[in-house]
Scaffold this motif. Structure first.
Motif, PDB file in Angstrom:
ATOM      1  N   ASP A  96       0.839  -1.207   0.000  1.00  0.00           N
ATOM      2  CA  ASP A  96       0.000   0.000   0.000  1.00  0.00           C
ATOM      3  C   ASP A  96       0.868   1.249   0.000  1.00  0.00           C
ATOM      4  O   ASP A  96       0.593   2.216  -0.718  1.00  0.00           O
ATOM      5  CB  ASP A  96      -0.933   0.009   1.219  1.00  0.00           C
ATOM      6  N   GLU A  97       1.922   1.245   0.818  1.00  0.00           N
ATOM      7  CA  GLU A  97       2.828   2.394   0.889  1.00  0.00           C
ATOM      8  C   GLU A  97       3.580   2.584  -0.424  1.00  0.00           C
ATOM      9  O   GLU A  97       3.809   3.718  -0.871  1.00  0.00           O
ATOM     10  CB  GLU A  97       3.811   2.216   2.048  1.00  0.00           C
ATOM     11  N   LEU A  98       3.946   1.464  -1.052  1.00  0.00           N
ATOM     12  CA  LEU A  98       4.646   1.539  -2.335  1.00  0.00           C
ATOM     13  C   LEU A  98       3.773   2.179  -3.403  1.00  0.00           C
ATOM     14  O   LEU A  98       4.212   3.077  -4.145  1.00  0.00           O
ATOM     15  CB  LEU A  98       5.073   0.131  -2.766  1.00  0.00           C
ATOM     16  N   HIS A  99       2.504   1.730  -3.480  1.00  0.00           N
ATOM     17  CA  HIS A  99       1.595   2.288  -4.479  1.00  0.00           C
ATOM     18  C   HIS A  99       1.306   3.766  -4.214  1.00  0.00           C
ATOM     19  O   HIS A  99       1.124   4.549  -5.155  1.00  0.00           O
ATOM     20  CB  HIS A  99       0.288   1.493  -4.509  1.00  0.00           C
ATOM     21  N   PRO A 103       3.195   5.857  -7.383  1.00  0.00           N
ATOM     22  CA  PRO A 103       1.983   5.418  -8.100  1.00  0.00           C
ATOM     23  C   PRO A 103       2.291   4.905  -9.510  1.00  0.00           C
ATOM     24  O   PRO A 103       2.979   5.565 -10.288  1.00  0.00           O
ATOM     25  CB  PRO A 103       1.111   6.673  -8.126  1.00  0.00           C
ATOM     26  N   GLY A 104       1.780   3.706  -9.818  1.00  0.00           N
ATOM     27  CA  GLY A 104       1.929   3.122 -11.137  1.00  0.00           C
ATOM     28  C   GLY A 104       3.283   2.501 -11.426  1.00  0.00           C
ATOM     29  O   GLY A 104       3.458   1.798 -12.431  1.00  0.00           O
ATOM     30  N   LYS A 105       4.250   2.740 -10.543  1.00  0.00           N
ATOM     31  CA  LYS A 105       5.624   2.314 -10.828  1.00  0.00           C
ATOM     32  C   LYS A 105       5.787   0.796 -10.765  1.00  0.00           C
ATOM     33  O   LYS A 105       6.501   0.202 -11.581  1.00  0.00           O
ATOM     34  CB  LYS A 105       6.578   2.988  -9.841  1.00  0.00           C
ATOM     35  N   GLU A 109       7.172  -1.676 -13.774  1.00  0.00           N
ATOM     36  CA  GLU A 109       8.387  -2.485 -13.671  1.00  0.00           C
ATOM     37  C   GLU A 109       8.091  -3.978 -13.870  1.00  0.00           C
ATOM     38  O   GLU A 109       8.868  -4.689 -14.498  1.00  0.00           O
ATOM     39  CB  GLU A 109       9.065  -2.251 -12.328  1.00  0.00           C
ATOM     40  N   VAL A 110       6.991  -4.455 -13.322  1.00  0.00           N
ATOM     41  CA  VAL A 110       6.629  -5.866 -13.476  1.00  0.00           C
ATOM     42  C   VAL A 110       6.537  -6.243 -14.956  1.00  0.00           C
ATOM     43  O   VAL A 110       6.939  -7.344 -15.365  1.00  0.00           O
ATOM     44  CB  VAL A 110       5.296  -6.173 -12.750  1.00  0.00           C
ATOM     45  N   ALA A 111       6.060  -5.332 -15.768  1.00  0.00           N
ATOM     46  CA  ALA A 111       5.897  -5.592 -17.208  1.00  0.00           C
ATOM     47  C   ALA A 111       7.228  -5.703 -17.939  1.00  0.00           C
ATOM     48  O   ALA A 111       7.265  -6.086 -19.118  1.00  0.00           O
ATOM     49  CB  ALA A 111       5.054  -4.494 -17.839  1.00  0.00           C
TER      50      ALA A 111
END
Length: 205
Positions: A96-99, A103-105, A109-111
């Motif tokens: 939650d803190e990461l998002h 935001p959106g990062k 990166e996963v892609a």
């Protein structure tokens, strides 16, 4: 050529695992549940049959290995190269803190598959390269002191580096649509006979 069999496992459950925090190169101790889990892995692993131990230099892998091999005096090497993938500025954050902070990062990166790189962290290709180099170095060091035709090594590391090493050995991609090869809290067997290879994956612990 000597044959080396490597039992490759992830450390047990930590406080930050239970809080859902990204650990990366940060440290977090095992929980009581984590220590009980690690003790329970002895039945499957039969630690008395091992000749040496490799871990990362982070406390959670060392603590896990110490619990599994309690009472045994096995040669042990702590390797910085077996550390978890460096998650850079994302380390210590919950999802939650990461998002919220980036935001959106994460999805971006996963892609990228192998090029997945946390902000100011390292990508999976770099993680795999140092993990493989560390395993080779650890095996070479153990071969100097253990004089047997077949040697068994317990290697305790982290989810990210284990996955990166195994995927690299199998030439498997990290793209989201690709089949996931590894199950949680499982035992994976590697062989070394001059080079590393996969024997089998996902034995139950």
């Amino acid at each position: 050529m000597k044959l080396v069999k490597i039992a490759f496992i992830r450390h047990s459950v930590t406080e930050w695992n239970e809080e859902g925090r990204i650990q990366g190169h940060f440290n977090s101790p095992l929980t009581e549940h984590g220590r009980e889990l690690a003790a329970g892995w002895k039945n499957k692993l039969e630690p008395q049959t091992f000749d040496a131990v490799l871990t990362s230099d982070l406390g959670r892998t060392i603590e896990t290995a110490n619990i599994i091999t309690e009472g045994l005096e096995l040669p042990t090497i702590h390797l910085e190269g077996l550390r978890e993938q460096d998650w850079g500025e994302w380390s210590g954050l919950t999802m939650d803190e990461l998002h919220e902070k980036f935001p959106g990062k994460l999805d971006e990166e996963v892609a990228k598959g192998w090029d997945f790189t946390p902000s100011n962290g390292e990508n999976r290709t770099e993680c795999a390269a140092r993990g493989l180099k560390a395993l080779e170095a650890g095996v070479s060091e153990i071969l100097k002191s253990v004089d047997k035709d077949e040697i068994k090594i317990l290697a305790v590391a982290h989810e990210g580096v284990i996955k990166s090493v195994i995927y690299k050995l199998l030439d498997h991609d990290f793209m989201p649509e690709e089949r996931k090869l590894l199950k949680r809290r499982r035992l994976h067997w590697l062989n070394w006979d001059g080079e590393l290879s996969i024997e089998r994956l996902n034995d139950e612990l």
